[in-house]
Design an enzyme around this catalytic site. Structure first.
Site, PDB file in Angstrom:
ATOM      1  N   VAL A   1      38.801  37.764  32.880  1.00 62.53           N
ATOM      2  CA  VAL A   1      40.051  38.222  33.503  1.00 62.53           C
ATOM      3  C   VAL A   1      41.065  38.643  32.437  1.00 62.53           C
ATOM      4  CG1 VAL A   1      42.070  37.444  34.834  1.00 62.53           C
ATOM      5  CG2 VAL A   1      39.769  36.934  35.641  1.00 62.53           C
TER       6      VAL A   1
ATOM      7  N   LYS B   1      35.946  34.377  19.018  1.00 57.07           N
ATOM      8  CA  LYS B   1      36.152  35.462  19.976  1.00 57.07           C
ATOM      9  C   LYS B   1      37.194  36.457  19.442  1.00 57.07           C
ATOM     10  CE  LYS B   1      35.696  34.466  24.632  1.00 57.07           C
ATOM     11  NZ  LYS B   1      36.101  34.035  25.968  1.00 57.07           N
TER      12      LYS B   1
ATOM     13  N   GLU C   1      44.337  36.800  40.509  1.00 55.09           N
ATOM     14  CA  GLU C   1      43.519  37.983  40.199  1.00 55.09           C
ATOM     15  C   GLU C   1      42.373  38.094  41.208  1.00 55.09           C
ATOM     16  OE1 GLU C   1      43.958  40.558  37.956  1.00 55.09           O
ATOM     17  OE2 GLU C   1      42.381  41.201  39.317  1.00 55.09           O
TER      18      GLU C   1
ATOM     19  N   LYS D   1      44.720  33.341  47.292  1.00 60.45           N
ATOM     20  CA  LYS D   1      43.525  33.513  46.459  1.00 60.45           C
ATOM     21  C   LYS D   1      42.370  32.654  46.980  1.00 60.45           C
ATOM     22  CE  LYS D   1      40.740  34.423  43.157  1.00 60.45           C
ATOM     23  NZ  LYS D   1      40.050  35.690  43.056  1.00 60.45           N
TER      24      LYS D   1
ATOM     25  N   ASN E   1      38.784  34.058  48.691  1.00 63.01           N
ATOM     26  CA  ASN E   1      37.440  33.769  48.165  1.00 63.01           C
ATOM     27  C   ASN E   1      36.609  32.970  49.164  1.00 63.01           C
ATOM     28  OD1 ASN E   1      37.741  35.203  45.874  1.00 63.01           O
ATOM     29  ND2 ASN E   1      37.582  33.499  44.449  1.00 63.01           N
TER      30      ASN E   1
ATOM     31  N   LEU F   1      27.965  41.514  53.335  1.00 60.84           N
ATOM     32  CA  LEU F   1      27.005  41.212  54.399  1.00 60.84           C
ATOM     33  C   LEU F   1      25.583  41.413  53.880  1.00 60.84           C
ATOM     34  CD1 LEU F   1      28.497  42.682  57.728  1.00 60.84           C
ATOM     35  CD2 LEU F   1      28.372  40.294  57.000  1.00 60.84           C
TER      36      LEU F   1
ATOM     37  N   ALA G   1      22.305  39.759  52.862  1.00 62.71           N
ATOM     38  CA  ALA G   1      21.559  38.488  52.874  1.00 62.71           C
ATOM     39  C   ALA G   1      20.759  38.380  51.588  1.00 62.71           C
ATOM     40  CB  ALA G   1      20.624  38.461  54.081  1.00 62.71           C
TER      41      ALA G   1
ATOM     42  N   CYS H   1      33.315  31.937  40.284  1.00 67.46           N
ATOM     43  CA  CYS H   1      34.452  31.830  41.216  1.00 67.46           C
ATOM     44  C   CYS H   1      34.094  31.207  42.567  1.00 67.46           C
ATOM     45  CB  CYS H   1      35.082  33.205  41.421  1.00 67.46           C
ATOM     46  SG  CYS H   1      35.904  33.785  39.931  1.00 67.46           S
TER      47      CYS H   1
END
Ligand code: NAD
Length: 450
Positions: free
Chosen positions: A12, A36, A152, A205, A209, A251, A253, A261
């Protein structure tokens, strides 16, 4: 030109930093992970995300984007701080906020002028107030600041597009002026902006989710029923999706949701509900259905192959979804481990996630391409719906295998086509009507002439 600091340069944070820089702001991206930051300074990205390398390079060259590990350096002259650190799952399913606590404390200790502190991480309802308390406690002197929640919604694999053209921007704050300032930063995105209070923004949020995860578990439940009744869930989903009240997305399957997340956010929401004495029964069902998907994938492979002891199973795809190298809570990890526990020899190929996956799956041999993977396999299992798998030369794959068995955990192939290619194929929820059922339907529609 506004000066922005982004704290936490992960999936993010890096996208947020690169996109805000691209919108003409000066952005300092800060992370406590020195490796990093050193890599980023040398043009090495820590993650795979389509288009991100080009966006980062361009904005570094334009001197709008820089990287640092120093809070003092990054807060000097900064007006907006976006916090995008991880909020992983704690031992009981709650969100673990220790990275956020450290970030808030370091911001407080190093701020030199008024700040708008914007929380992008997914955090439990009430966290914005808690962050404000931490900042007040650790400030060296009283400097005005406001806390804004700006959750986010980007998806890995399409993160830049999602950030630049969001369905909406949600801003929650107790300070209308601070929310307005953050809204101004987002104006170039031309997205609807929802301004609300802190807690409501945080809840939007989780609710979003949890709803998307519910859609996935719902269609997986329907897939189970389709299999039993001889209906095809892929066509059921198409038929449902044309209804604007339902929508086409989420949708599909398959072997269920994973990633960093949905699993943790659904659990954290259930935890919050439980803590307040509510019984989140729908969320429990969503999680239970999703857990079963991984178990069922292994059961189906067993049914097709027989005893797994010594059998070679090739996994096509490892990342939790296409276009990312993210392996966090990927269904492939559980499935590979269960296959190994049943005695199978597991190999895998993934276009970008093999480096990350190798440390998580030490006993799994990584193969350079799908055809080398298929060589001598007793079965192949599609675990990630990468586009490149759709175009594979199926007769070639079949000829390389010991047995032409294919379990398609993402429904990327068509059963008829795979049967024509000589595969023993099984998708998810793709029942075939039995002859009897077909005959009885046909005869009731077209009764025989008397
Ligand atoms: P990530 O693990 O990829 O990145 C987090 C970064 O924060 C790491 O680089 C880490 O080193 C850094 N960090 C930790 N503590 C720090 C500190 N005190 N100061 C500075 N840096 C610190 O995480 P992510 O996937 O980018 O997720 C971040 C947040 O956004 C989470 O709350 C997540 O739920 C949420 N979110 C993620 C996504 C997604 O698709 N990944 C989408 C929407 C929301």
């Amino acid at each position: 030109m506004k000066q922005i600091c982004v704290v936490g340069v992960g999936y993010v944070g890096l996208v947020t930093a690169a996109c805000f820089a691209d919108l003409g702001n000066r952005v300092i991206a800060l992370d406590v992970n020195e490796e990093k930051i050193n890599g980023l300074k040398q043009g090495k990205l820590p993650i795979y995300e389509p288009g991100l390398k080009e966006l980062v390079d361009h904005n570094v060259q334009s001197q709008r984007l820089t990287f640092t590990t120093s809070y003092a350096e990054s807060l000097d002259g900064t007006e907006f701080v976006f916090i995008a650190v991880g909020t992983p799952m704690g031992v009981d399913g709650e969100a673990d906020l220790h990275y956020l606590e450290a970030a808030a404390r370091d911001v407080a200790e190093n701020m030199t002028g008024p700040l708008v502190i914007i929380n992008k991480s997914t955090v439990p309802v009430g966290t914005g107030d808690w962050v404000a308390d931490i900042v007040r406690r650790y400030q060296k002197r009283a400097i005005p600041f406001s806390v804004v929640s700006c959750p986010e919604f980007l998806r890995e694999g399409s993160a830049i597009g999602d950030f630049m053209q969001p369905y909406r921007t949600v801003l929650g704050s107790l300070s209308p002026e601070a929310a307005e300032k953050v809204a101004q930063l987002h104006l170039p995105l031309r997205s609807p902006i929802v301004i609300t209070d802190l807690r409501t923004a945080e809840m939007i949020k989780y609710a979003s989710n949890a709803f998307l995860a519910t859609k996935i578990s719902f269609i997986n439940e329907i897939a189970n029923i389709c299999e039993a009744l001889g209906a095809d869930v892929k066509e059921v989903a198409i038929g449902m999706g044309y209804d604007a009240r339902i929508g086409k997305q989420f949708l599909d399957a398959g072997i269920g949701y994973g990633g960093s997340c949905f699993p943790k956010d659904v659990k954290a929401l259930a935890y919050m509900a439980l803590e307040k004495g509510r019984h989140p029964q729908l969320l429990y069902a969503v999680m239970e259905i999703n857990d079963d998907r991984r178990e069922m994938a292994v059961e189906y492979i067993k049914e097709m192959v027989g005893d797994l002891q010594g059998k070679v199973i090739g996994l096509l795809g490892l990342s939790f979804k296409p276009n990312t190298d993210d392996m966090r809570d990927a269904p492939s990890i559980t499935i590979a481990q269960k296959l190994q526990a049943a005695g199978a020899i597991v190999r895998a190929y993934d276009p970008v996630a093999m480096n990350v996956a190798q440390t998580l799956l030490p006993g799994v041999e990584m193969m350079p391409d799908p055809y080398t993977l298929a060589q001598g396999c007793d079965a192949l299992a599609v675990l990630t719906g990468w586009n490149e798998f759709m175009q594979l030369d199926k007769p070639r794959l079949r000829d390389l295998m010991s047995q032409p068995i294919l379990y398609d955990g993402r429904n990327i192939y068509e059963p008829d086509e795979m049967a024509k290619c000589g595969f023993i194929y099984r998708g998810v929820g793709r029942g075939t009507p039995s002859i009897d059922l077909k005959n009885s339907v046909e005869s009731s529609v077209n009764p025989p002439a008397e």
